[in-house]
Design a protein around this motif. Sequence first.
Motif, PDB file in Angstrom:
ATOM      1  N   VAL A   1       0.808  -1.086  -0.091  1.00 22.60           N
ATOM      2  CA  VAL A   1      -0.017   0.081   0.097  1.00 22.60           C
ATOM      3  C   VAL A   1       0.995   1.014  -0.091  1.00 22.60           C
ATOM      4  CG1 VAL A   1      -1.709   1.359   1.207  1.00 22.60           C
ATOM      5  CG2 VAL A   1      -1.798  -1.106   1.238  1.00 22.60           C
ATOM      6  N   SER A   2       0.630   2.234  -0.841  1.00 21.73           N
ATOM      7  CA  SER A   2       1.375   3.388  -0.788  1.00 21.73           C
ATOM      8  C   SER A   2       0.763   4.661  -1.092  1.00 21.73           C
ATOM      9  CB  SER A   2       2.644   3.231  -1.899  1.00 21.73           C
ATOM     10  OG  SER A   2       1.956   3.098  -3.311  1.00 21.73           O
ATOM     11  N   GLY A   3       1.298   5.711  -1.264  1.00 24.21           N
ATOM     12  CA  GLY A   3       0.555   7.043  -1.713  1.00 24.21           C
ATOM     13  C   GLY A   3       1.218   8.146  -0.953  1.00 24.21           C
ATOM     14  N   ASP A   4       1.069   9.369  -1.721  1.00 26.55           N
ATOM     15  CA  ASP A   4       1.685  10.840  -1.205  1.00 26.55           C
ATOM     16  C   ASP A   4       0.564  11.551  -0.928  1.00 26.55           C
ATOM     17  OD1 ASP A   4       4.416   9.789  -1.271  1.00 26.55           O
ATOM     18  OD2 ASP A   4       4.076   9.637  -3.453  1.00 26.55           O
ATOM     19  N   PRO A   5       0.815  12.605   0.108  1.00 28.74           N
ATOM     20  CA  PRO A   5      -0.131  13.506   0.209  1.00 28.74           C
ATOM     21  C   PRO A   5      -0.092  14.448  -0.932  1.00 28.74           C
ATOM     22  CG  PRO A   5       1.187  13.382   2.092  1.00 28.74           C
ATOM     23  CD  PRO A   5       1.758  12.482   1.149  1.00 28.74           C
ATOM     24  N   ASP A   6      -1.219  15.226  -1.319  1.00 25.76           N
ATOM     25  CA  ASP A   6      -1.349  15.874  -2.685  1.00 25.76           C
ATOM     26  C   ASP A   6      -1.117  17.311  -2.605  1.00 25.76           C
ATOM     27  OD1 ASP A   6      -3.617  16.629  -1.354  1.00 25.76           O
ATOM     28  OD2 ASP A   6      -4.903  15.897  -3.047  1.00 25.76           O
ATOM     29  N   ARG A   7      -0.550  17.674  -1.551  1.00 26.41           N
ATOM     30  CA  ARG A   7      -0.174  19.395  -1.235  1.00 26.41           C
ATOM     31  C   ARG A   7       0.956  19.289  -0.152  1.00 26.41           C
ATOM     32  NH1 ARG A   7      -5.357  22.727  -0.202  1.00 26.41           N
ATOM     33  NH2 ARG A   7      -6.098  21.640  -2.017  1.00 26.41           N
ATOM     34  N   GLU A   8       1.537  20.529  -0.280  1.00 26.87           N
ATOM     35  CA  GLU A   8       2.608  20.879   1.050  1.00 26.87           C
ATOM     36  C   GLU A   8       1.487  21.087   2.103  1.00 26.87           C
ATOM     37  OE1 GLU A   8       5.229  23.733  -0.680  1.00 26.87           O
ATOM     38  OE2 GLU A   8       6.689  22.146  -1.281  1.00 26.87           O
ATOM     39  N   LEU A   9       2.062  21.135   3.296  1.00 27.25           N
ATOM     40  CA  LEU A   9       1.598  21.527   4.676  1.00 27.25           C
ATOM     41  C   LEU A   9       1.773  22.759   5.031  1.00 27.25           C
ATOM     42  CD1 LEU A   9       1.625  17.997   6.292  1.00 27.25           C
ATOM     43  CD2 LEU A   9      -0.407  18.740   5.206  1.00 27.25           C
ATOM     44  N   ALA A  10       1.019  23.522   5.740  1.00 30.84           N
ATOM     45  CA  ALA A  10       1.234  24.755   6.505  1.00 30.84           C
ATOM     46  C   ALA A  10       0.359  24.995   7.665  1.00 30.84           C
ATOM     47  CB  ALA A  10       1.426  25.776   5.677  1.00 30.84           C
ATOM     48  N   PRO A  11       0.716  25.581   8.654  1.00 30.90           N
ATOM     49  CA  PRO A  11      -0.184  25.694   9.797  1.00 30.90           C
ATOM     50  C   PRO A  11      -1.586  26.320   9.544  1.00 30.90           C
ATOM     51  CG  PRO A  11       1.976  26.654  10.325  1.00 30.90           C
ATOM     52  CD  PRO A  11       2.175  26.243   8.702  1.00 30.90           C
ATOM     53  N   GLY A  12      -2.444  25.550   9.666  1.00 31.01           N
ATOM     54  CA  GLY A  12      -4.048  26.167   9.502  1.00 31.01           C
ATOM     55  C   GLY A  12      -4.225  25.982   8.000  1.00 31.01           C
ATOM     56  N   ALA A  13      -3.466  25.551   7.209  1.00 31.73           N
ATOM     57  CA  ALA A  13      -3.858  25.297   5.740  1.00 31.73           C
ATOM     58  C   ALA A  13      -4.875  24.392   5.535  1.00 31.73           C
ATOM     59  CB  ALA A  13      -2.582  25.381   4.691  1.00 31.73           C
ATOM     60  N   PRO A  14      -5.290  24.105   4.346  1.00 32.39           N
ATOM     61  CA  PRO A  14      -6.161  22.950   3.978  1.00 32.39           C
ATOM     62  C   PRO A  14      -5.235  21.724   4.117  1.00 32.39           C
ATOM     63  CG  PRO A  14      -6.566  24.797   2.408  1.00 32.39           C
ATOM     64  CD  PRO A  14      -5.495  25.077   3.335  1.00 32.39           C
ATOM     65  N   GLU A  15      -5.946  20.721   4.385  1.00 39.44           N
ATOM     66  CA  GLU A  15      -5.391  19.336   4.348  1.00 39.44           C
ATOM     67  C   GLU A  15      -4.612  18.770   3.257  1.00 39.44           C
ATOM     68  OE1 GLU A  15      -9.563  18.442   3.300  1.00 39.44           O
ATOM     69  OE2 GLU A  15      -8.814  19.913   4.639  1.00 39.44           O
ATOM     70  N   ALA A  16      -3.752  17.886   3.333  1.00 41.45           N
ATOM     71  CA  ALA A  16      -3.422  16.977   2.326  1.00 41.45           C
ATOM     72  C   ALA A  16      -3.793  15.623   2.196  1.00 41.45           C
ATOM     73  CB  ALA A  16      -1.835  17.160   2.208  1.00 41.45           C
ATOM     74  N   ALA A  17      -4.715  15.456   0.912  1.00 41.66           N
ATOM     75  CA  ALA A  17      -5.241  14.089   0.929  1.00 41.66           C
ATOM     76  C   ALA A  17      -4.506  13.215   0.333  1.00 41.66           C
ATOM     77  CB  ALA A  17      -6.736  14.509   0.156  1.00 41.66           C
ATOM     78  N   ILE A  18      -4.638  11.928   0.507  1.00 40.55           N
ATOM     79  CA  ILE A  18      -3.461  10.919   0.151  1.00 40.55           C
ATOM     80  C   ILE A  18      -4.541   9.759  -0.706  1.00 40.55           C
ATOM     81  CG2 ILE A  18      -2.088   9.003   0.932  1.00 40.55           C
ATOM     82  CD1 ILE A  18      -1.782  10.518   3.578  1.00 40.55           C
ATOM     83  N   ASP A  19      -4.259  10.103  -1.953  1.00 42.48           N
ATOM     84  CA  ASP A  19      -4.737   8.994  -2.962  1.00 42.48           C
ATOM     85  C   ASP A  19      -4.035   7.421  -2.926  1.00 42.48           C
ATOM     86  OD1 ASP A  19      -6.398   7.884  -4.901  1.00 42.48           O
ATOM     87  OD2 ASP A  19      -5.521   9.176  -6.531  1.00 42.48           O
ATOM     88  N   MET A  20      -4.523   6.786  -1.829  1.00 41.06           N
ATOM     89  CA  MET A  20      -3.762   5.621  -1.569  1.00 41.06           C
ATOM     90  C   MET A  20      -3.798   4.698  -2.809  1.00 41.06           C
ATOM     91  SD  MET A  20      -4.895   4.675   2.305  1.00 41.06           S
ATOM     92  CE  MET A  20      -4.285   3.082   2.305  1.00 41.06           C
ATOM     93  N   GLU A  21      -2.455   3.925  -2.838  1.00 40.13           N
ATOM     94  CA  GLU A  21      -2.618   3.163  -3.865  1.00 40.13           C
ATOM     95  C   GLU A  21      -2.287   1.659  -3.630  1.00 40.13           C
ATOM     96  OE1 GLU A  21      -0.139   4.017  -7.813  1.00 40.13           O
ATOM     97  OE2 GLU A  21       1.355   2.897  -6.417  1.00 40.13           O
ATOM     98  N   ILE A  22      -3.277   0.716  -3.946  1.00 41.04           N
ATOM     99  CA  ILE A  22      -3.079  -0.617  -3.375  1.00 41.04           C
ATOM    100  C   ILE A  22      -2.964  -1.781  -4.430  1.00 41.04           C
ATOM    101  CG2 ILE A  22      -4.686  -2.192  -2.042  1.00 41.04           C
ATOM    102  CD1 ILE A  22      -6.539   0.152  -1.187  1.00 41.04           C
ATOM    103  N   THR A  23      -1.941  -2.458  -4.105  1.00 38.32           N
ATOM    104  CA  THR A  23      -1.721  -3.707  -5.230  1.00 38.32           C
ATOM    105  C   THR A  23      -2.106  -4.808  -4.706  1.00 38.32           C
ATOM    106  OG1 THR A  23       0.403  -2.261  -6.046  1.00 38.32           O
ATOM    107  CG2 THR A  23       0.229  -4.849  -6.329  1.00 38.32           C
TER     108      THR A  23
END
Length: 362
Positions: A245-267
């Motif tokens: 199972v793998s995946g990466d957050p789709d944006r950078e993080l910053a205090p109070g910024a919107p969340e980074a979602a992870i489009d998980m990849e399942i093999t």
Amino acid sequence: MLKHWTGRSRLLLTLLAVLLVASVGSAPLRTASTTVGTELTLTATQSTVGVALGGNAVVAVAVSGPGSLLGPVNLSVTGAPSASVVTILPNPVPAGLPAVISVLTSGSTPVGTHFLKITATNGASTTTVTVKLVVTLPTGFTMTLAPPLRTVVDGETTSFTLNINRGLLAGPIGLTLSGVPQYATATVSPSLSILGNTATITIRTATNVVPGTYLITVAGKSLLSSATASAYLVVLPQTYPNFPVSGDPDRELAPGAPEAAIDMEITNPFDAAMTVSNIGVTIEGTDTSSQPGGCAVDNFEILAYGGPATLVVPPNSTRTLSQLGVARADWPAIRMLNTSANQDMCKGVDVDLRLNAKGAGA
């Protein structure tokens, strides 16, 4: 607090064992007789079994207890008719597995009804269940299957030996099989119509056979007489190596910024469809959390997966959550909290994430 903060996330690959169990075919045997003791429950798959003189009667029993710490249980049998041999396989009974009581009769075994009292003992706990045994005269020839119990893991092959006591019968005996699980195949060697005294019953299970206890019965028929022989097949679920199972957050993080979602990849590396559940993400740590004043994990928060409870990944394929129809709003996500503490130590930090998923047969 930071006005301009950028970060990157690093995730750790999560590998979970898979239990592949799937089928809508012939169901395993259900309990026919149950006795509940103070701490043990003893069940039998048949409340009555019949056997012709010279044949072999079999009944499967299972023992369970409260909680998950039930250790080996010893079984004993009383009430068997004279001139018969009782075998218990296995004994003691390991937790979670059935045992088979086999009663091999002889020409001197009394015809009639007998009551087998099966007793389970685990320390100070004892309970019993009673099974009626009906012994009849043979119609011409008799058959037995050996051994009375075989245990296999889904996908494995096993065999039984059919022994025929022909008496005065010299002609062919036609054989038919019943009780074989769906998605399993059974063959008889040398053939389904035999002139000899032995045959081999080979059963090949597939990975989608429903785990459970099956009563395999061979029926033999000649011109003027018939006989049956039975044995039990216990199919255990197949367990597989870990799947990725793998995946990466789709944006950078910053205090109070919107969340980074992870489009998980399942093999799914297996030859059957895999149902995936228990999807989630946890924070394992940060690469500076061990330093004094470092960026601790409590600067971050995980937003739980909100999609369908189960997803199906086709055999030998890789799918992302988006490819499986899950909207971004339902992906697991991570966000950085905007706290009152100085978060300068979180600049450029690596956040180690653990992606979780459980796989089973579709």
